[in-house]
Design a protein around this motif. Structure first.
Motif, mmCIF file in Angstrom:
data_model
loop_
_atom_site.group_PDB
_atom_site.id
_atom_site.type_symbol
_atom_site.label_atom_id
_atom_site.label_comp_id
_atom_site.label_asym_id
_atom_site.label_seq_id
_atom_site.Cartn_x
_atom_site.Cartn_y
_atom_site.Cartn_z
ATOM 1 N N ALA A 1 35.112 34.379 55.898
ATOM 2 C CA ALA A 1 34.725 35.705 56.493
ATOM 3 C C ALA A 1 35.015 36.724 55.324
ATOM 4 O O ALA A 1 34.162 37.420 55.021
ATOM 5 C CB ALA A 1 35.064 36.230 57.648
ATOM 6 N N LEU A 2 36.207 36.629 54.678
ATOM 7 C CA LEU A 2 36.752 37.554 53.678
ATOM 8 C C LEU A 2 35.874 37.587 52.430
ATOM 9 O O LEU A 2 35.537 38.296 51.654
ATOM 10 C CB LEU A 2 38.445 37.648 53.435
ATOM 11 N N ASN A 3 35.671 36.118 52.124
ATOM 12 C CA ASN A 3 34.817 35.609 50.859
ATOM 13 C C ASN A 3 33.517 36.056 51.152
ATOM 14 O O ASN A 3 32.819 36.554 50.123
ATOM 15 C CB ASN A 3 35.111 33.981 50.870
ATOM 16 N N HIS A 4 32.849 35.992 52.145
ATOM 17 C CA HIS A 4 31.672 36.551 52.503
ATOM 18 C C HIS A 4 31.551 38.128 52.190
ATOM 19 O O HIS A 4 30.677 38.710 51.612
ATOM 20 C CB HIS A 4 31.140 36.235 53.828
ATOM 21 N N LYS A 5 32.706 38.719 52.686
ATOM 22 C CA LYS A 5 32.624 40.117 52.461
ATOM 23 C C LYS A 5 32.722 40.419 51.262
ATOM 24 O O LYS A 5 32.135 41.411 50.543
ATOM 25 C CB LYS A 5 33.873 40.636 53.288
ATOM 26 N N LEU A 6 33.583 39.877 50.273
ATOM 27 C CA LEU A 6 33.368 39.929 48.896
ATOM 28 C C LEU A 6 32.505 39.854 48.088
ATOM 29 O O LEU A 6 31.856 40.474 47.338
ATOM 30 C CB LEU A 6 34.621 38.995 48.251
ATOM 31 N N MET A 7 31.582 38.640 48.637
ATOM 32 C CA MET A 7 30.350 38.463 48.178
ATOM 33 C C MET A 7 28.957 39.689 48.059
ATOM 34 O O MET A 7 28.391 39.935 47.594
ATOM 35 C CB MET A 7 29.764 36.927 48.490
ATOM 36 N N GLN A 8 29.229 40.162 49.562
ATOM 37 C CA GLN A 8 28.468 41.274 49.515
ATOM 38 C C GLN A 8 28.841 42.624 48.700
ATOM 39 O O GLN A 8 27.890 43.277 48.380
ATOM 40 C CB GLN A 8 28.723 42.011 51.004
ATOM 41 N N TRP A 9 30.104 42.593 48.260
ATOM 42 C CA TRP A 9 30.631 43.817 47.640
ATOM 43 C C TRP A 9 30.497 43.629 45.910
ATOM 44 O O TRP A 9 30.444 44.439 45.181
ATOM 45 C CB TRP A 9 32.163 44.111 47.874
ATOM 46 N N VAL A 10 30.586 42.384 45.670
ATOM 47 C CA VAL A 10 30.844 41.761 44.178
ATOM 48 C C VAL A 10 29.709 42.654 43.319
ATOM 49 O O VAL A 10 29.777 42.894 42.068
ATOM 50 C CB VAL A 10 30.992 40.452 44.203
ATOM 51 N N PRO A 11 28.167 42.595 43.817
ATOM 52 C CA PRO A 11 27.320 43.088 42.793
ATOM 53 C C PRO A 11 27.688 44.502 42.372
ATOM 54 O O PRO A 11 27.326 44.996 41.456
ATOM 55 C CB PRO A 11 25.853 43.123 43.755
ATOM 56 N N SER A 12 28.357 45.365 43.216
ATOM 57 C CA SER A 12 28.740 46.399 42.608
ATOM 58 C C SER A 12 29.690 46.560 41.491
ATOM 59 O O SER A 12 29.606 47.709 40.802
ATOM 60 C CB SER A 12 29.105 47.288 43.887
ATOM 61 N N VAL A 13 30.379 45.618 41.531
ATOM 62 C CA VAL A 13 31.372 45.579 40.205
ATOM 63 C C VAL A 13 30.646 44.780 39.088
ATOM 64 O O VAL A 13 31.287 44.859 37.910
ATOM 65 C CB VAL A 13 32.766 45.059 40.423
ATOM 66 N N LYS B 1 36.467 38.861 32.491
ATOM 67 C CA LYS B 1 37.920 39.421 32.760
ATOM 68 C C LYS B 1 38.225 40.288 33.875
ATOM 69 O O LYS B 1 38.657 40.493 34.831
ATOM 70 C CB LYS B 1 38.567 39.572 31.489
ATOM 71 N N ALA B 2 37.401 41.542 33.387
ATOM 72 C CA ALA B 2 37.318 42.803 34.240
ATOM 73 C C ALA B 2 37.122 42.657 35.715
ATOM 74 O O ALA B 2 37.614 42.688 36.818
ATOM 75 C CB ALA B 2 36.741 43.943 33.741
ATOM 76 N N VAL B 3 35.876 41.979 36.169
ATOM 77 C CA VAL B 3 35.131 41.383 37.144
ATOM 78 C C VAL B 3 36.167 40.545 37.875
ATOM 79 O O VAL B 3 36.623 40.698 39.437
ATOM 80 C CB VAL B 3 33.985 40.859 36.978
ATOM 81 N N ALA B 4 36.626 39.579 37.224
ATOM 82 C CA ALA B 4 37.661 38.444 37.971
ATOM 83 C C ALA B 4 38.968 39.207 38.596
ATOM 84 O O ALA B 4 39.450 38.963 39.554
ATOM 85 C CB ALA B 4 38.132 37.518 36.959
ATOM 86 N N TRP B 5 39.286 40.346 37.716
ATOM 87 C CA TRP B 5 40.339 41.128 38.262
ATOM 88 C C TRP B 5 40.056 41.833 39.582
ATOM 89 O O TRP B 5 40.963 42.304 40.408
ATOM 90 C CB TRP B 5 41.099 41.958 37.013
ATOM 91 N N ASP B 6 39.028 42.576 39.328
ATOM 92 C CA ASP B 6 38.624 43.180 40.400
ATOM 93 C C ASP B 6 38.466 42.533 41.911
ATOM 94 O O ASP B 6 38.825 42.978 42.908
ATOM 95 C CB ASP B 6 37.151 43.782 40.399
ATOM 96 N N ILE B 7 38.156 41.202 41.734
ATOM 97 C CA ILE B 7 37.998 40.584 42.503
ATOM 98 C C ILE B 7 39.233 40.050 43.210
ATOM 99 O O ILE B 7 39.402 40.008 44.516
ATOM 100 C CB ILE B 7 37.076 39.060 42.214
#
Lengths: 355, 355
Positions: free
Chosen positions: A152-164, A172-178
């Motif tokens: 569920a946390l991973n799904h939540k992240l995937m919802q958010w990830v387009p914003s970064v 590298k920067a996106v990976a660190w945000d994740i």
């Protein structure tokens, strides 16, 4: 947890009996945790928090060093905790010799050679790999709940990830945000090193996030997971940054999603896992793109990101209720990148559900 | 880097010759990186990026899988890269048999038992531990520069850390702030799991940051390090949160700093490292608190946080120019906590310098 671990050890004893093993020495970290609840992570890299000896008569031992005495006795009968000092393998060997069991199993795939050599001196030792893994392949209710939460946390992240994933930002920067997102939401660590691959990098078999910059109108493949309450998640999405996905991307996405849907729809208890892989391959063959699918359909997941069963053509495993596996077909093209799409699925009594 | 690694391999050949080893199989990750520059971290936990075979005649091999082909050939003569598939140990064994070397050394302390068993079939194998570590104990100019840089970031963090050690915050929250600071300043990862221990927790031998909250007027022990440009740092400070350090704290701090200063002042090339440990012990004995010093004075540090030499009473190492070790005396009291203070020092031609 103590009672759950006790039940697991009883099941293990039955498997040991079948193999003629009187006592099984557990050195693999995830197996130790599964059977004892003792310290999945010992907090110091390259050190071992301890070992178990599971015995035919139920007099099981926990071996550790003095740093862990307090943690150990919260979980284990004090009279069967053995504290070693400078030479763990040698002193465990002395202790086991005194116990007098006949055939001692050990986990040959992970135990270091020198440790095994000292450990086995004067004992009748046999390879006892895979017995605990055979139990771990079927998840119990508590484990399924943990996996669902990590998922569920991973799904939540995937919802958010387009914003970064914005033009100008590096992999590298996106990976660190994740990583920060997962940790800030309660994960103890990444389940594995994140893959964030821009454009053609998605076609590399070994995509470590680097200095490649996201451009306007380009695909980004994101394959990431976290460890939450000790259990792992693993999800892949491939997104298009911009408003005009290329024809190749859209077409490839359609093939991949169709293959994943078909494989998941086909899965049910009793089915050899390799057939699930074949269903995905068949979709790609019909589309004339099967050469671009270069890996396994998936893998089991639990306390470790990759655990039994493997989900590929060489696997002889059969789907059973309680298994949790990934379904992650992908198609890769060195010129522009590729698409992978992944879900974790739980095998139920009559099929599977996406987690 | 290629030339530096080549020189290291020549030095290793001399050590192999002394031990009668014709070819040395390298499976330990840090040793592989030291000798080849190839992939310190393979990006996937629990997987091996590859292996080396260092041979008496200078025809050295790099073994890896197809994912690493591009990375490998940037560093290594293509004609001596061997790509294995499903069964690394077995196929490496076949290949080495064809090469026809007599005595093959292997690293027994880290190689898994099952791997060694397949790897060694039909070969004359002997334990070849410690040879690469013997070279790694003396740092070259590049390594010293990297260690200084990692150390400088650690000092910067220690300047900043009091600002996040505020009453009401948990050990866990501070530890996560520390990790973010390191990563945001260019570190690739922590060098080891951070210790942030509030009050009595500092006296625990196994202090994992937890939910204990920093109070007004209490000590916090912080033992943290980062990996920057592949090299590790390691520093400990113990700070007092509030304005009224207790008498015990101030007194203990004075003993610890005095012991550290004395040990560092005494260090010079040619001195047995155990004597440095003894100097610290002597300070504590004179103060009547030696029982509260429960660990080694320090350890070597480089590509790994803990590497040769150990700096304790049992060590038979002698200080030599180019060694980098830690000096980290501490005194611990279960009732209120403790104090540890740590610097990394570089052994020079005529003494040591704090890094």
């Amino acid at each position: 947890m103590n009672q759950v671990c006790q039940t697991r050890r009883e099941k293990l004893r039955a498997l040991m009996h079948e193999k003629g093993i009187d006592a099984l020495f557990i050195s693999h970290e995830a197996n130790r945790y599964y059977l004892s609840g003792f310290e999945l992570h010992d907090g110091q890299k390259n050190e071992y928090a301890g070992y178990l000896l599971i015995t035919k008569d139920g007099k099981d031992w926990l071996f550790t060093d003095s740093r862990y005495w307090d943690a150990a006795k919260r979980l284990w009968d004090e009279s069967r905790i053995y504290i070693y000092r400078a030479n763990p393998a040698g002193s465990i060997n002395e202790h086991i010799k005194q116990l007098g069991y006949g055939t001692i199993g050990f986990e040959s795939k992970t135990i270091p050679y020198a440790f095994q050599k000292s450990f086995s001196e004067g004992l009748h030792c046999v390879e006892g790999d895979g017995l605990v893994e055979e139990l771990r392949i079927i998840k119990d209710e508590h484990e399924i709940a943990c996996l669902k939460e990590a998922c569920a946390l991973n799904h939540k992240l995937m919802q958010w990830v387009p914003s970064v994933c914005r033009p100008g930002r590096t992999e590298k920067a996106v990976a660190w945000d994740i990583e920060k997102f997962f940790r800030d939401h309660g994960a103890s660590e990444l389940a594995f090193s994140s893959i964030v691959a821009v454009g053609p990098n998605a076609a590399l078999p070994h995509a470590i996030p680097g200095d490649t910059v996201i451009k306007e109108e380009c695909p980004v493949l994101i394959d990431v997971g976290c460890r939450l309450n000790d259990y792992c998640s693993d999800q892949t999405r491939t997104i298009w940054v911009g408003s005009k996905p290329s024809d190749e991307f859209q077409q490839t996405m359609e093939f991949v999603r169709t293959a994943q849907d078909a494989a998941i729809a086909a899965m049910r208890p009793g089915m050899p896992v390799k057939e699930a892989h074949e269903v995905a391959v068949k979709v790609f063959e019909d589309a004339g793109v099967a050469d671009a699918f270069t890996h396994s359909l998936g893998h089991g997941i639990g306390l470790e990101t990759h655990e039994a069963p493997s989900v590929n053509m060489r696997s002889d495993a059969v789907l059973k209720p309680g298994m949790v596996i990934t379904a992650e077909p992908g198609l890769y093209y060195p010129e522009w990148g590729g698409v992978r799409w992944e879900h974790m699925v739980l095998v139920t009594e009559d099929g599977v559900v996406r987690m």
